[in-house]
Design an enzyme around this catalytic site. Sequence first.
Site, mmCIF file in Angstrom:
data_model
loop_
_atom_site.group_PDB
_atom_site.id
_atom_site.type_symbol
_atom_site.label_atom_id
_atom_site.label_comp_id
_atom_site.label_asym_id
_atom_site.label_seq_id
_atom_site.Cartn_x
_atom_site.Cartn_y
_atom_site.Cartn_z
ATOM 1 N N CYS A 39 0.837 -1.188 0.000
ATOM 2 C CA CYS A 39 0.000 0.000 0.000
ATOM 3 C C CYS A 39 0.879 1.247 0.000
ATOM 4 O O CYS A 39 2.112 1.167 0.093
ATOM 5 C CB CYS A 39 -0.905 -0.006 1.237
ATOM 6 S SG CYS A 39 0.010 0.046 2.792
ATOM 7 N N HIS A 67 5.764 -5.804 8.415
ATOM 8 C CA HIS A 67 5.661 -7.221 8.743
ATOM 9 C C HIS A 67 5.870 -8.069 7.487
ATOM 10 O O HIS A 67 4.944 -8.675 6.951
ATOM 11 C CB HIS A 67 4.308 -7.511 9.401
ATOM 12 C CG HIS A 67 4.291 -7.152 10.856
ATOM 13 N ND1 HIS A 67 3.144 -6.975 11.581
ATOM 14 C CD2 HIS A 67 5.307 -6.950 11.727
ATOM 15 C CE1 HIS A 67 3.441 -6.669 12.831
ATOM 16 N NE2 HIS A 67 4.754 -6.643 12.935
ATOM 17 N N CYS A 122 2.719 5.170 8.969
ATOM 18 C CA CYS A 122 1.750 5.309 7.875
ATOM 19 C C CYS A 122 0.812 6.485 8.165
ATOM 20 O O CYS A 122 0.312 6.630 9.288
ATOM 21 C CB CYS A 122 0.952 4.018 7.750
ATOM 22 S SG CYS A 122 -0.435 4.125 6.593
ATOM 23 N N HIS A 150 -0.619 -6.159 19.096
ATOM 24 C CA HIS A 150 -0.091 -5.769 17.791
ATOM 25 C C HIS A 150 0.584 -4.403 17.935
ATOM 26 O O HIS A 150 0.067 -3.521 18.624
ATOM 27 C CB HIS A 150 -1.229 -5.688 16.767
ATOM 28 C CG HIS A 150 -0.762 -5.495 15.360
ATOM 29 N ND1 HIS A 150 -0.331 -4.275 14.886
ATOM 30 C CD2 HIS A 150 -0.648 -6.370 14.325
ATOM 31 C CE1 HIS A 150 0.012 -4.402 13.610
ATOM 32 N NE2 HIS A 150 -0.159 -5.664 13.252
ATOM 33 N N GLU A 152 0.805 -1.796 16.078
ATOM 34 C CA GLU A 152 -0.029 -0.637 15.727
ATOM 35 C C GLU A 152 -0.998 -0.322 16.852
ATOM 36 O O GLU A 152 -1.199 0.838 17.211
ATOM 37 C CB GLU A 152 -0.796 -0.890 14.428
ATOM 38 C CG GLU A 152 -1.671 0.287 14.027
ATOM 39 C CD GLU A 152 -2.542 0.025 12.804
ATOM 40 O OE1 GLU A 152 -3.643 0.617 12.729
ATOM 41 O OE2 GLU A 152 -2.129 -0.766 11.933
ATOM 42 N N THR A 188 -6.043 -0.047 11.521
ATOM 43 C CA THR A 188 -6.275 0.276 10.111
ATOM 44 C C THR A 188 -6.509 -0.938 9.231
ATOM 45 O O THR A 188 -7.107 -0.814 8.157
ATOM 46 C CB THR A 188 -5.091 1.071 9.543
ATOM 47 O OG1 THR A 188 -3.880 0.314 9.700
ATOM 48 C CG2 THR A 188 -4.952 2.415 10.233
ATOM 49 N N CYS A 216 -8.179 1.522 6.796
ATOM 50 C CA CYS A 216 -7.570 2.043 5.577
ATOM 51 C C CYS A 216 -8.361 1.605 4.345
ATOM 52 O O CYS A 216 -8.760 0.442 4.229
ATOM 53 C CB CYS A 216 -6.127 1.532 5.501
ATOM 54 S SG CYS A 216 -5.285 1.896 3.969
ATOM 55 N N SER A 244 2.104 -10.769 9.615
ATOM 56 C CA SER A 244 1.325 -9.635 9.131
ATOM 57 C C SER A 244 -0.155 -9.865 9.400
ATOM 58 O O SER A 244 -0.757 -10.796 8.851
ATOM 59 C CB SER A 244 1.561 -9.432 7.625
ATOM 60 O OG SER A 244 0.595 -8.564 7.074
ATOM 61 N N ASN A 246 -2.766 -8.008 8.459
ATOM 62 C CA ASN A 246 -3.657 -7.804 7.311
ATOM 63 C C ASN A 246 -3.527 -8.933 6.309
ATOM 64 O O ASN A 246 -4.508 -9.308 5.668
ATOM 65 C CB ASN A 246 -3.387 -6.438 6.665
ATOM 66 C CG ASN A 246 -2.163 -6.409 5.784
ATOM 67 O OD1 ASN A 246 -2.218 -6.768 4.608
ATOM 68 N ND2 ASN A 246 -1.033 -5.985 6.334
#
Length: 314
Positions: A39, A67, A122, A150, A152, A188, A216, A244, A246
């Site tokens: 991204c 990640h 980000c 996590h 984030e 996100t 996101c 990761s 996502n």
Amino acid sequence: MTTNGDVSQGAARDESTSDQTGNDRARATVVVAREAGACYGVERALRMVGEAANQAGEVHTLGPLIHNPRVVRDLASVGVSEVDSLDGLRPGSTVVVRTHGVVPSIVDEARALGLGVLDATCPHVKKVHDSVSLLRSQGYQIVIVGDPGHPEVEAIVGYAGDDAIVVNDPDQLADVRIRPRVGVVAQTTQTHALLQAVVSRLTERAAEVRVFTTICSATRRRQQAAAELAGHADVIVVVGGRNSGNTSRLAQICRARCARTHHIEGEDELESAWFEGARVIGITAGASTPSSQIMSMRDAIVAMTGAKVEDDRE
């Protein structure tokens, strides 16, 4: 990022079944999801760190930049090291704040130690920080929809305060005291379905629920494209780090629609048995997977199966 293979998967299946050669593998088609891979935030961070690595001095990332273990190894090969803390870093060296962000106190500490700070957080994650800071200043109880532990989410808690509630399942709210005014944000890379489920549960108990939709848009598009492709494919290969979040969610979405879904980090993990009898082979990738890794995976599958690429736009 739109990758190669933005085609009609249904058309690919129809064409393959019309081939009467009797060779299933010869009829296979490899299709890359119309939205897949790195991204904007990841590409921005990689560009920033690459530029820093070309300059004199030491460059360290505080934790993995993204990640994706293979990318982290590539960075190490050009002198960008990963560190777990600021301890022992020499004044004048540069510490990179990774894409997931960090709690504000770490940036303050780095500067106090005489370190240069390169903030690769980000921009979408920064939006979450701004949202929780606003909610906190207005007296809302903050609920974060995300995965506890996590990085984030840990950074978001740093802005939201230690009394913030982190949940990744609406049932976790059952034993939590909910105040009359609640503010909600999301990690996100979470799914809208989970965010909506948590908000629905909160509205049953709070007088006011204020929601900032911080998922996101790139994450949403990748999830939608992965679901679409998985609905037509016989096999799905999800490319990206196992660490990761996502990417793991993409694999979960795909597996719900295509049982033959495999989440791997590199082409060396491919197994030819996965593709037996497959006519449509789909590839998708997490937001921390560069396009070069997607193309390398596609080429390896083609070499292994003799499949064709439906739409090559390189």
